[in-house]
Design a protein around this motif. Structure first.
Motif, PDB file in Angstrom:
ATOM      1  N   ALA A   1       0.831  -1.216   0.000  1.00 19.09           N
ATOM      2  CA  ALA A   1       0.000   0.000   0.000  1.00 19.09           C
ATOM      3  C   ALA A   1       0.861   1.260   0.000  1.00 19.09           C
ATOM      4  CB  ALA A   1      -0.896  -0.006   1.231  1.00 19.09           C
ATOM      5  N   PRO A   2       0.420   2.299  -0.719  1.00 21.52           N
ATOM      6  CA  PRO A   2       1.138   3.581  -0.673  1.00 21.52           C
ATOM      7  C   PRO A   2       1.108   4.166   0.736  1.00 21.52           C
ATOM      8  CG  PRO A   2      -0.553   3.593  -2.397  1.00 21.52           C
ATOM      9  CD  PRO A   2      -0.762   2.354  -1.588  1.00 21.52           C
ATOM     10  N   ILE A   3       2.114   4.976   1.036  1.00 24.19           N
ATOM     11  CA  ILE A   3       2.206   5.634   2.337  1.00 24.19           C
ATOM     12  C   ILE A   3       1.590   7.023   2.216  1.00 24.19           C
ATOM     13  CG2 ILE A   3       3.853   6.637   3.959  1.00 24.19           C
ATOM     14  CD1 ILE A   3       5.573   4.066   3.307  1.00 24.19           C
ATOM     15  N   ALA A   4       0.553   7.260   3.022  1.00 23.62           N
ATOM     16  CA  ALA A   4      -0.183   8.522   2.907  1.00 23.62           C
ATOM     17  C   ALA A   4       0.589   9.666   3.542  1.00 23.62           C
ATOM     18  CB  ALA A   4      -1.562   8.364   3.564  1.00 23.62           C
ATOM     19  N   ASP A   5       1.247   9.404   4.668  1.00 21.15           N
ATOM     20  CA  ASP A   5       1.914  10.478   5.409  1.00 21.15           C
ATOM     21  C   ASP A   5       3.347  10.073   5.752  1.00 21.15           C
ATOM     22  OD1 ASP A   5       2.757  12.482   7.070  1.00 21.15           O
ATOM     23  OD2 ASP A   5       1.466  11.900   8.751  1.00 21.15           O
ATOM     24  N   PRO A   6       4.322  10.562   4.957  1.00 22.49           N
ATOM     25  CA  PRO A   6       5.722  10.182   5.211  1.00 22.49           C
ATOM     26  C   PRO A   6       6.249  10.676   6.559  1.00 22.49           C
ATOM     27  CG  PRO A   6       5.455  11.191   3.044  1.00 22.49           C
ATOM     28  CD  PRO A   6       4.179  11.417   3.784  1.00 22.49           C
ATOM     29  N   ALA A   7       5.515  11.584   7.221  1.00 22.70           N
ATOM     30  CA  ALA A   7       6.005  12.157   8.484  1.00 22.70           C
ATOM     31  C   ALA A   7       5.559  11.368   9.705  1.00 22.70           C
ATOM     32  CB  ALA A   7       5.537  13.603   8.605  1.00 22.70           C
TER      33      ALA A   7
END
Ligand code: NI
Length: 184
Positions: free
Chosen positions: A19-25
Motif C-alpha cells: 500500500a502507498p504511504i499517505a503520510d511520510p512524516a
C-alpha cells in the motif's frame, strides 16, 4: 531500533501489492525505516523493502555505492555500508532506454541462492524521502539493479520471477563456477 524477522519466499506478504504511504512524516514510519536499516545491515543486504519485514507498505531502503558496477553480486556478501543510504517512499521507476544488462542477484528473502537476472540498465526513479522531500535520480549499473529489485518487492515480485533461464538459479556456494576470480 530492532532487528526484525525477514519474511522468506513462500510467505504471502511477499506476494502482495504493498500500500502507498499517505503520510511520510508519521512516527511509525520512521521507526519502521530505522528497523529496516538495522535489519539490512545486520543481514549484510544491499537493500530491503518493507514487505520483507512483514509490513506491506511502499518503502524501500538501499545502499548502492556509486563506483560499483554490474554484474552485481559476486562471491562476497561484504556490502559497503558506508555507501550513501537512500530511503525511498512511494517509489516510481521509469526505464530510460531499452538496453538491458545481466547480473547476479541475491535476496534476503531467498537465502542461500543467486540468480542471473536481466534488467533495464538505465532508469530514472522518483519517490519521497523520509524528510518528505522529493527524490529524483538517474541510475545505471548496480544502482539501477538494486532499485529495481527492491521496488519489485512492493509489487509482490521476487527476482526468480524476473529470470528467463532458471539454469542460472544457483546456490551461492557454487557461484565460484560462474565468476572469474578477478571479478567482484
Ligand atoms: Ni530482495
Amino acid at each position: 531500533m530492532t532487528i526484525r524477522k525477514i519474511a522468506r519466499m513462500g510467505h504471502p506478504v511477499l506476494s502482495l501489492r504493498a500500500a502507498p504511504i499517505a503520510d511520510p512524516a508519521q512516527p511509525e514510519l520512521r521507526r519502521l525505516v530505522e528497523d529496516m536499516i538495522e535489519t539490512m545491515v545486520d543481514a549484510s543486504g544491499a537493500g530491503l523493502a518493507a514487505p520483507q519485514v512483514h509490513e506491506s507498505l511502499r518503502v524501500v531502503v538501499f545502499q548502492a555505492p556509486a563506483s560499483r558496477s554490474d554484474p552485481g553480486l559476486a562471491q562476497s556478501e561484504a556490502f559497503d555500508h558506508t555507501a550513501p543510504l537512500t530511503v525511498l517512499i512511494n517509489p516510481f521507476i521509469e526505464v530510460m532506454d531499452q538496453s538491458r544488462e545481466g547480473g547476479w542477484e541475491g535476496c534476503l528473502s531467498v537465502p542461500g541462492l543467486r540468480g542471473w537476472v536481466e534488467r533495464p540498465a538505465h532508469i530514472r526513479y522518483r519517490g519521497i524521502g523520509l524528510d518528505g522531500k522529493p527524490i529524483e535520480r538517474i541510475a545505471r549499473g548496480f544502482h539501477a539493479r538494486v532499485v529495481q529489485h527492491e521496488c519489485d518487492h512492493l509489487d509482490g515480485i521476487l527476482y526468480p520471477q524476473r529470470m528467463n533461464d532458471l539454469t542460472k538459479l544457483i546456490f551461492e556456494s557454487e557461484i565460484k563456477h560462474w565468476i572469474q576470480p578477478d571479478e567482484g
